[in-house]
Design a protein around this motif. Structure first.
Motif, PDB file in Angstrom:
ATOM      1  N   ARG A   5       1.539  20.859 -11.244  1.00  8.62           N
ATOM      2  CA  ARG A   5       2.657  21.306 -12.583  1.00  8.62           C
ATOM      3  C   ARG A   5       1.391  22.160 -13.339  1.00  8.62           C
ATOM      4  O   ARG A   5       2.000  23.281 -13.598  1.00  8.62           O
ATOM      5  CB  ARG A   5       2.845  20.040 -13.523  1.00  8.62           C
ATOM      6  CG  ARG A   5       4.193  19.537 -12.737  1.00  8.62           C
ATOM      7  CD  ARG A   5       4.651  18.413 -13.644  1.00  8.62           C
ATOM      8  NE  ARG A   5       5.908  17.509 -13.144  1.00  8.62           N
ATOM      9  CZ  ARG A   5       6.059  16.503 -13.436  1.00  8.62           C
ATOM     10  NH1 ARG A   5       5.413  15.751 -14.191  1.00  8.62           N
ATOM     11  NH2 ARG A   5       7.206  15.779 -12.901  1.00  8.62           N
ATOM     12  N   GLU A  45       8.594  12.924  -1.786  1.00  4.16           N
ATOM     13  CA  GLU A  45       9.686  13.373  -2.609  1.00  4.16           C
ATOM     14  C   GLU A  45       9.275  13.702  -3.999  1.00  4.16           C
ATOM     15  O   GLU A  45       9.819  14.622  -4.845  1.00  4.16           O
ATOM     16  CB  GLU A  45      10.848  12.312  -2.802  1.00  4.16           C
ATOM     17  CG  GLU A  45      11.604  12.201  -1.468  1.00  4.16           C
ATOM     18  CD  GLU A  45      12.264  10.895  -1.444  1.00  4.16           C
ATOM     19  OE1 GLU A  45      12.277  10.071  -2.486  1.00  4.16           O
ATOM     20  OE2 GLU A  45      12.813  10.524  -0.257  1.00  4.16           O
ATOM     21  N   ARG A  46       8.249  13.009  -4.735  1.00  2.83           N
ATOM     22  CA  ARG A  46       7.919  13.006  -6.039  1.00  2.83           C
ATOM     23  C   ARG A  46       7.242  14.615  -6.015  1.00  2.83           C
ATOM     24  O   ARG A  46       7.228  15.461  -7.089  1.00  2.83           O
ATOM     25  CB  ARG A  46       7.013  12.158  -6.197  1.00  2.83           C
ATOM     26  CG  ARG A  46       7.629  10.756  -6.708  1.00  2.83           C
ATOM     27  CD  ARG A  46       6.491   9.766  -7.104  1.00  2.83           C
ATOM     28  NE  ARG A  46       5.673   9.872  -8.433  1.00  2.83           N
ATOM     29  CZ  ARG A  46       4.683   9.323  -8.963  1.00  2.83           C
ATOM     30  NH1 ARG A  46       4.114   8.273  -8.124  1.00  2.83           N
ATOM     31  NH2 ARG A  46       4.045   9.634  -9.910  1.00  2.83           N
ATOM     32  N   ILE A  47       6.427  14.787  -4.969  1.00  2.00           N
ATOM     33  CA  ILE A  47       5.787  16.194  -4.887  1.00  2.00           C
ATOM     34  C   ILE A  47       6.734  17.076  -4.859  1.00  2.00           C
ATOM     35  O   ILE A  47       6.414  18.246  -5.741  1.00  2.00           O
ATOM     36  CB  ILE A  47       4.655  16.197  -3.943  1.00  2.00           C
ATOM     37  CG1 ILE A  47       3.557  15.080  -3.883  1.00  2.00           C
ATOM     38  CG2 ILE A  47       4.033  17.679  -3.490  1.00  2.00           C
ATOM     39  CD1 ILE A  47       2.667  15.349  -5.298  1.00  2.00           C
ATOM     40  N   VAL A  67       0.831  15.272  -9.035  1.00  2.00           N
ATOM     41  CA  VAL A  67       2.177  15.659  -9.693  1.00  2.00           C
ATOM     42  C   VAL A  67       1.594  16.399 -10.888  1.00  2.00           C
ATOM     43  O   VAL A  67       2.059  17.626 -10.846  1.00  2.00           O
ATOM     44  CB  VAL A  67       2.988  14.633  -9.953  1.00  2.00           C
ATOM     45  CG1 VAL A  67       4.167  15.511 -10.961  1.00  2.00           C
ATOM     46  CG2 VAL A  67       3.788  14.178  -8.755  1.00  2.00           C
ATOM     47  N   ALA A 112       9.629  17.473  -5.965  1.00  2.00           N
ATOM     48  CA  ALA A 112      10.122  17.827  -7.227  1.00  2.00           C
ATOM     49  C   ALA A 112       9.368  18.617  -8.042  1.00  2.00           C
ATOM     50  O   ALA A 112       9.918  19.100  -9.010  1.00  2.00           O
ATOM     51  CB  ALA A 112      10.280  16.296  -8.083  1.00  2.00           C
ATOM     52  N   THR A 113       8.191  18.904  -7.884  1.00  2.00           N
ATOM     53  CA  THR A 113       7.338  19.817  -8.516  1.00  2.00           C
ATOM     54  C   THR A 113       7.635  21.333  -8.076  1.00  2.00           C
ATOM     55  O   THR A 113       7.254  22.124  -8.894  1.00  2.00           O
ATOM     56  CB  THR A 113       5.696  19.664  -8.372  1.00  2.00           C
ATOM     57  OG1 THR A 113       5.405  19.827  -7.100  1.00  2.00           O
ATOM     58  CG2 THR A 113       5.680  18.070  -8.840  1.00  2.00           C
ATOM     59  N   THR A 154      -0.898   9.724  -7.057  1.00  2.00           N
ATOM     60  CA  THR A 154       0.164  10.711  -7.020  1.00  2.00           C
ATOM     61  C   THR A 154       0.621  11.243  -8.383  1.00  2.00           C
ATOM     62  O   THR A 154       1.034  12.285  -8.450  1.00  2.00           O
ATOM     63  CB  THR A 154       1.318   9.865  -6.224  1.00  2.00           C
ATOM     64  OG1 THR A 154       0.981   9.265  -4.898  1.00  2.00           O
ATOM     65  CG2 THR A 154       2.533  10.796  -5.998  1.00  2.00           C
ATOM     66  N   SER A 155       0.479  10.123  -9.203  1.00  2.00           N
ATOM     67  CA  SER A 155       0.790  10.790 -10.560  1.00  2.00           C
ATOM     68  C   SER A 155       0.131  11.906 -10.995  1.00  2.00           C
ATOM     69  O   SER A 155       0.069  13.017 -11.746  1.00  2.00           O
ATOM     70  CB  SER A 155       0.913   9.709 -11.755  1.00  2.00           C
ATOM     71  OG  SER A 155       1.746   8.598 -11.422  1.00  2.00           O
ATOM     72  N   GLU A 205       1.108  13.899   2.663  1.00  2.00           N
ATOM     73  CA  GLU A 205       1.149  12.568   2.136  1.00  2.00           C
ATOM     74  C   GLU A 205       1.159  11.785   3.082  1.00  2.00           C
ATOM     75  O   GLU A 205       1.636  11.785   4.277  1.00  2.00           O
ATOM     76  CB  GLU A 205       2.506  12.420   1.358  1.00  2.00           C
ATOM     77  CG  GLU A 205       2.638  13.005  -0.042  1.00  2.00           C
ATOM     78  CD  GLU A 205       1.757  12.164  -1.109  1.00  2.00           C
ATOM     79  OE1 GLU A 205       1.288  11.038  -0.599  1.00  2.00           O
ATOM     80  OE2 GLU A 205       1.440  12.732  -2.239  1.00  2.00           O
ATOM     81  N   ALA A 264       8.543   8.224  -0.527  1.00  2.00           N
ATOM     82  CA  ALA A 264       8.736   8.156  -1.797  1.00  2.00           C
ATOM     83  C   ALA A 264       7.747   9.305  -2.381  1.00  2.00           C
ATOM     84  O   ALA A 264       8.160   9.867  -3.442  1.00  2.00           O
ATOM     85  CB  ALA A 264       8.535   6.967  -2.300  1.00  2.00           C
ATOM     86  N   ASP A 265       6.542   9.283  -1.920  1.00  2.00           N
ATOM     87  CA  ASP A 265       5.427  10.217  -2.753  1.00  2.00           C
ATOM     88  C   ASP A 265       5.710  11.553  -2.227  1.00  2.00           C
ATOM     89  O   ASP A 265       5.827  12.607  -3.370  1.00  2.00           O
ATOM     90  CB  ASP A 265       4.079   9.429  -2.216  1.00  2.00           C
ATOM     91  CG  ASP A 265       3.586   8.361  -2.950  1.00  2.00           C
ATOM     92  OD1 ASP A 265       4.338   8.015  -4.004  1.00  2.00           O
ATOM     93  OD2 ASP A 265       2.631   7.861  -2.510  1.00  2.00           O
TER      94      ASP A 265
END
Length: 255
Positions: A80, A102-104, A76, A106-107, A72-73, A92, A99-100
């Motif tokens: 970007r 949501e991280r995606i 992300v 955010a981009t 995931t990191s 996902e 959670a993952d």
């Protein structure tokens, strides 16, 4: 339904027959229950997914790894860097939580979370139904982040153009030999978290040699989402793969 890992057992089916996914971002996130399909139908769903991607010039990638590999990191950071080059969206896969996704989100990229419950992998039917909600743009890239597992995901065609295995330097050089089916299925192996190498007893050359024992033709790149090592090469690989998809689409249209 997996025939090798035990999640197809009748007891497990009783406990985890239904899956959910959540559409995000946006105020109208919706929860949809998905009825689990059987493995015998998987290839038909995957074929429809592939037709969907090919008709729209979409590059679809199946990202697979063990838990904690940094998928995931890396995803992300990839999104970007691709923001001004190509539209991206993500499916996902996790047993629980969003959670993952949501991280995606955010981009700025749209993402759908599939929660598999007791299931240890995504299948073609889950991806097909997720595509209805995700509606990826033509000529875009769809990243399918599979459930963290080095066994079952390798056996399931999702309709992707390529399988990409993320192999962290924190895992040990022998992973390709312990989980050969996963590495044999890969079109590309990303050796991740290379910024940690100064702190580890990890032999990069040995890890690469082990991967090539299993899959002599596999491409392999060393990458770090934190330091940026290898990210330009990874993006170049993505752009070449996308160009290939678009070229096939153009050829099919001309015929």
């Amino acid at each position: 339904m997996c025939s090798v890992c035990g999640c197809g057992d009748s007891k497990v089916q009783d406990q985890a027959q239904l899956f959910t996914y959540e559409l995000a971002p946006g105020p109208e996130s919706r929860l949809i229950r998905l009825e689990r399909d059987i493995l015998a139908k998987n290839n038909a769903h995957a074929a429809r997914n592939r037709d969907h991607f090919d008709a729209r010039g979409i590059l679809a990638l199946n990202l697979m790894s063990s838990p904690g590999s940094g998928k995931t990191s890396l995803l992300v950071e990839t999104i970007r860097r691709l923001n001004d080059r190509c539209a991206c969206s993500v499916i996902e896969g996790d047993q629980q939580t969003s959670a993952d996704a949501e991280r995606i989100c955010a981009t700025g990229a749209p993402a759908i979370q599939i929660n598999t419950g007791k299931g240890c992998h995504l299948d073609g039917a889950m991806v097909e139904r997720a595509l209805d909600g995700l509606a990826p743009a033509d000529r875009s890239i769809v990243f399918i982040e599979n459930v963290g597992n080095l066994v079952c995901p390798a056996a399931f065609d999702l309709g992707e153009a390529h399988k990409v295995v993320i192999f962290s330097v924190t895992e040990g050089e022998d992973k390709p030999l312990k989980y050969p089916d996963m590495f044999a299925a890969a079109n590309l192996v990303l050796l991740s978290k290379t910024d940690l190498l100064p702190h580890l007893d990890f032999e990069v050359d040995r890890a690469i040699a082990n991967a090539r024992k299993v899959n002599p033709m596999v491409d392999l790149l060393k990458v770090s989402a934190r330091s940026g090592e290898g990210m330009d090469q990874w993006l170049a690989w993505l752009e070449a793969a996308r160009d290939s998809v678009l070229a096939r689409r153009s050829k099919a249209a001309a015929e």
